[in-house]
Scaffold this motif. Structure first.
Motif, PDB file in Angstrom:
ATOM      1  N   ILE A 267       0.664  -1.160  -0.105  1.00 42.33           N
ATOM      2  CA  ILE A 267      -0.167  -0.038   0.007  1.00 42.33           C
ATOM      3  C   ILE A 267       0.911   1.320  -0.070  1.00 42.33           C
ATOM      4  CG2 ILE A 267      -1.692   1.342   1.444  1.00 42.33           C
ATOM      5  CD1 ILE A 267      -2.463  -1.399   2.453  1.00 42.33           C
ATOM      6  N   LEU A 268       0.703   2.105  -1.015  1.00 40.56           N
ATOM      7  CA  LEU A 268       1.227   3.501  -0.968  1.00 40.56           C
ATOM      8  C   LEU A 268       0.458   4.369  -0.505  1.00 40.56           C
ATOM      9  CD1 LEU A 268       3.213   2.728  -4.540  1.00 40.56           C
ATOM     10  CD2 LEU A 268       3.617   1.589  -2.204  1.00 40.56           C
ATOM     11  N   MET A 269       1.180   5.369   0.225  1.00 45.19           N
ATOM     12  CA  MET A 269       0.396   6.551   0.644  1.00 45.19           C
ATOM     13  C   MET A 269       1.327   7.923   0.673  1.00 45.19           C
ATOM     14  SD  MET A 269      -1.667   4.847   3.859  1.00 45.19           S
ATOM     15  CE  MET A 269      -2.840   6.176   4.141  1.00 45.19           C
ATOM     16  N   GLY A 270       0.590   9.021   0.139  1.00 43.96           N
ATOM     17  CA  GLY A 270       1.255  10.197   0.611  1.00 43.96           C
ATOM     18  C   GLY A 270       1.974  10.600   2.044  1.00 43.96           C
ATOM     19  N   ALA A 271       2.962  10.849   2.218  1.00 47.86           N
ATOM     20  CA  ALA A 271       3.449  11.450   3.399  1.00 47.86           C
ATOM     21  C   ALA A 271       2.920  12.858   3.549  1.00 47.86           C
ATOM     22  CB  ALA A 271       4.837  11.082   3.361  1.00 47.86           C
ATOM     23  N   THR A 272       1.782  12.939   3.378  1.00 49.21           N
ATOM     24  CA  THR A 272       1.052  14.376   3.658  1.00 49.21           C
ATOM     25  C   THR A 272       0.531  14.294   5.163  1.00 49.21           C
ATOM     26  OG1 THR A 272      -0.906  13.341   2.905  1.00 49.21           O
ATOM     27  CG2 THR A 272       0.207  14.215   1.235  1.00 49.21           C
TER      28      THR A 272
ATOM     29  N   ALA B 217       8.137   4.939   6.416  1.00 45.55           N
ATOM     30  CA  ALA B 217       7.781   6.282   6.283  1.00 45.55           C
ATOM     31  C   ALA B 217       8.710   6.957   5.301  1.00 45.55           C
ATOM     32  CB  ALA B 217       7.560   6.807   7.600  1.00 45.55           C
ATOM     33  N   ASP B 218       8.438   7.907   4.611  1.00 46.81           N
ATOM     34  CA  ASP B 218       9.111   8.914   3.686  1.00 46.81           C
ATOM     35  C   ASP B 218      10.172   8.227   2.795  1.00 46.81           C
ATOM     36  OD1 ASP B 218       8.006  10.844   4.965  1.00 46.81           O
ATOM     37  OD2 ASP B 218       9.344  11.332   6.405  1.00 46.81           O
ATOM     38  N   CYS B 219       9.588   7.390   2.099  1.00 49.59           N
ATOM     39  CA  CYS B 219      10.807   6.558   1.165  1.00 49.59           C
ATOM     40  C   CYS B 219      11.106   7.372  -0.056  1.00 49.59           C
ATOM     41  CB  CYS B 219       9.831   5.417   0.535  1.00 49.59           C
ATOM     42  SG  CYS B 219       9.195   3.984   1.900  1.00 49.59           S
TER      43      CYS B 219
ATOM     44  N   THR C 188       4.932   5.329   2.952  1.00 47.99           N
ATOM     45  CA  THR C 188       4.648   6.692   2.397  1.00 47.99           C
ATOM     46  C   THR C 188       5.811   7.126   1.776  1.00 47.99           C
ATOM     47  OG1 THR C 188       5.359   7.582   4.567  1.00 47.99           O
ATOM     48  CG2 THR C 188       2.967   6.785   4.855  1.00 47.99           C
ATOM     49  N   VAL C 189       5.405   7.996   0.794  1.00 47.55           N
ATOM     50  CA  VAL C 189       6.224   8.860   0.119  1.00 47.55           C
ATOM     51  C   VAL C 189       5.993  10.166  -0.233  1.00 47.55           C
ATOM     52  CG1 VAL C 189       7.238   8.875  -2.429  1.00 47.55           C
ATOM     53  CG2 VAL C 189       6.451   6.717  -1.373  1.00 47.55           C
ATOM     54  N   ARG C 190       6.789  11.029   0.130  1.00 46.74           N
ATOM     55  CA  ARG C 190       6.581  12.674   0.074  1.00 46.74           C
ATOM     56  C   ARG C 190       6.095  13.169  -1.274  1.00 46.74           C
ATOM     57  NH1 ARG C 190      10.724  15.675   3.480  1.00 46.74           N
ATOM     58  NH2 ARG C 190      12.118  14.005   2.962  1.00 46.74           N
TER      59      ARG C 190
ATOM     60  N   ARG D 167      -0.018  10.690   6.817  1.00 49.52           N
ATOM     61  CA  ARG D 167       1.030  10.615   8.031  1.00 49.52           C
ATOM     62  C   ARG D 167      -0.199  10.230   9.501  1.00 49.52           C
ATOM     63  NH1 ARG D 167       5.340  14.974   6.795  1.00 49.52           N
ATOM     64  NH2 ARG D 167       7.083  13.372   6.087  1.00 49.52           N
ATOM     65  N   THR D 168      -1.291  10.791   9.222  1.00 52.28           N
ATOM     66  CA  THR D 168      -2.065  10.459  10.257  1.00 52.28           C
ATOM     67  C   THR D 168      -2.735   9.062  10.185  1.00 52.28           C
ATOM     68  OG1 THR D 168      -2.821  12.750  10.095  1.00 52.28           O
ATOM     69  CG2 THR D 168      -4.111  11.348  11.302  1.00 52.28           C
TER      70      THR D 168
END
Ligand SMILES: Cc1cc2nc3c(=O)[nH]c(=O)nc-3n(C[C@H](O)[C@H](O)[C@H](O)COP(=O)(O)OP(=O)(O)OC[C@H]3O[C@@H](n4cnc5c(N)ncnc54)[C@H](O)[C@@H]3O)c2cc1C
Length: 330
Positions: A98-103, A123-125, A161-163, A107-108
């Motif tokens: 699962i990929l999520m934005g590090a927004t 986090a923050d890949c 998560t990715v920024r 992040r929440t």
């Protein structure tokens, strides 16, 4: 269910008031690359209220199937509702990762999902790839950004998560076809959270800026930010900063460039009184033209600079302002 039964890459499609956050498109692009390598599929999870019409956008940017959860309970970001609804989607799709934005939203939400699934979250890949054995590998800076750790997650789904601005979105292709599947969510009436009011704040979107005038500890005092702001205004630029200025409360975190700040890729990056630590340069190294002003000719930022002006910023910046004003006739 065995670990082998998990397949495909799922992107959390972050949307606010019907507008998809662009990090979603970047993640879809990366998910496509990963899925093609594995011969699997790209899924998007779209949660919201009356947001289903955004599905086609997600397909145009690379999703093979969009899981839509449409509920009034998802109108505002109540993390408990979002967590439960997203878990339903994950249960249905059983993605490998699962990929999520590090927004702020990502992040929440991400840690709550990973805790509920008892799975690992990286986090923050800064990169994601499939290794020669077919394993999903997550790359992220470690030890203050001095090394890049390659992390494989034993449990599935893996979570990352990715920024924003780390990856590039693929070209929008309006001829792409995909499936849309609805997922029901009822959820409790009361989660213990209540959104009383949304107070908009002035947000600096430095990640999208085309020209950035960034300043660092070469500045002697907070009041001197004025000359940097003057230069930025003349150049129609956004003000950026190194972390010490943010830590000292001279400027808000929205302006911070680097490892623990924002990743930027402007056409022009002007670094004033910034030494060029690895934690700073990781956030600006992909800028177009880099111009630095520093009194130390050996400052590491020189290595990243197309133009390097050796001098005192208190002399160089006012001169620059004067020259630009002359050129502009103002
Ligand atoms: C976990 C972690 C995360 C971090 N994340 C970030 C991050 O996201 N972003 C970030 O920026 N840092 C980050 N840092 C901090 C980083 O390690 C550096 O401390 C920081 O980048 C240094 O900022 P600077 O270049 O402004 O200051 P300095 O390193 O002190 O450099 C100041 C520069 O200004 C020059 N100078 C001084 N006076 C003048 C003058 N009058 N005219 C012209 N030049 C002058 C000096 O020659 C020097 O090169 C992080 C650190 C850690 C441990």
């Amino acid at each position: 269910m065995s670990q082998e039964d998990y397949s495909g890459f799922m992107v959390f499609a972050e949307q606010h008031d019907g507008v998809i956050h662009p990090v979603t498109f970047e993640l879809l692009g990366k998910a496509r690359e990963l899925a093609e390598k594995k011969g699997s599929k790209v899924y998007a999870a779209l949660l919201g209220y009356n947001a289903g019409s955004l599905s086609s956008e997600l397909i145009y940017y690379g999703a093979d199937r969009v899981y839509v959860v449409d509920s009034e309970k998802l109108k505002v970001f109540d993390v408990m509702h979002y967590k439960d609804a997203f878990l339903k989607v994950i249960e249905k799709a059983k993605p490998e990762a699962i990929l999520m934005g590090a927004t702020n939203t990502g992040r929440t939400l991400a840690p709550r999902i990973s805790a509920a699934l008892k799975t690992g979250l990286t986090a923050d890949c800064t990169d994601l790839f499939i290794d020669e054995k077919g394993n999903f590998i997550q790359v992220r800076p470690a030890f203050s950004g001095n090394i890049f750790a390659h992390i494989g997650t034993k449990t599935k789904p893996a979570m990352a998560t990715v920024r924003y601005r780390t990856f590039k979105a693929i070209e929008k292709d309006t001829s792409r076809k995909g499936e849309v599947e609805k997922v029901e969510y009822s959820g409790p009436d009361d989660t213990g959270y209540k959104v009383l009011e949304k107070i908009p704040r002035e947000k600096v979107n430095i990640s999208d800026a085309e020209v950035i005038v960034a300043v660092g500890k070469g500045l002697k005092k907070k009041e001197d930010l004025k000359i940097i702001e003057d230069l930025a205004k003349l150049l129609n630029a956004t003000v950026g900063a190194s972390r010490p200025l943010v830590d000292d409360d001279w400027i808000s975190r929205d302006h911070q460039v680097g490892f623990s700040g924002n990743i930027v890729k402007p056409k022009i990056y002007i670094a004033i009184g910034i030494s060029g630590s690895p934690q700073h340069t990781v956030g600006m190294k992909d800028s177009g033209i880099v111009i630095s002003i520093n009194k130390d000719p050996n400052a590491p930022i020189a290595e990243y600079s197309d133009y390097f002006i050796v001098g005192d910023l208190y002399e160089v910046v006012p001169k620059l302002i004067e020259e630009i004003k002359k050129k502009k006739g103002t």
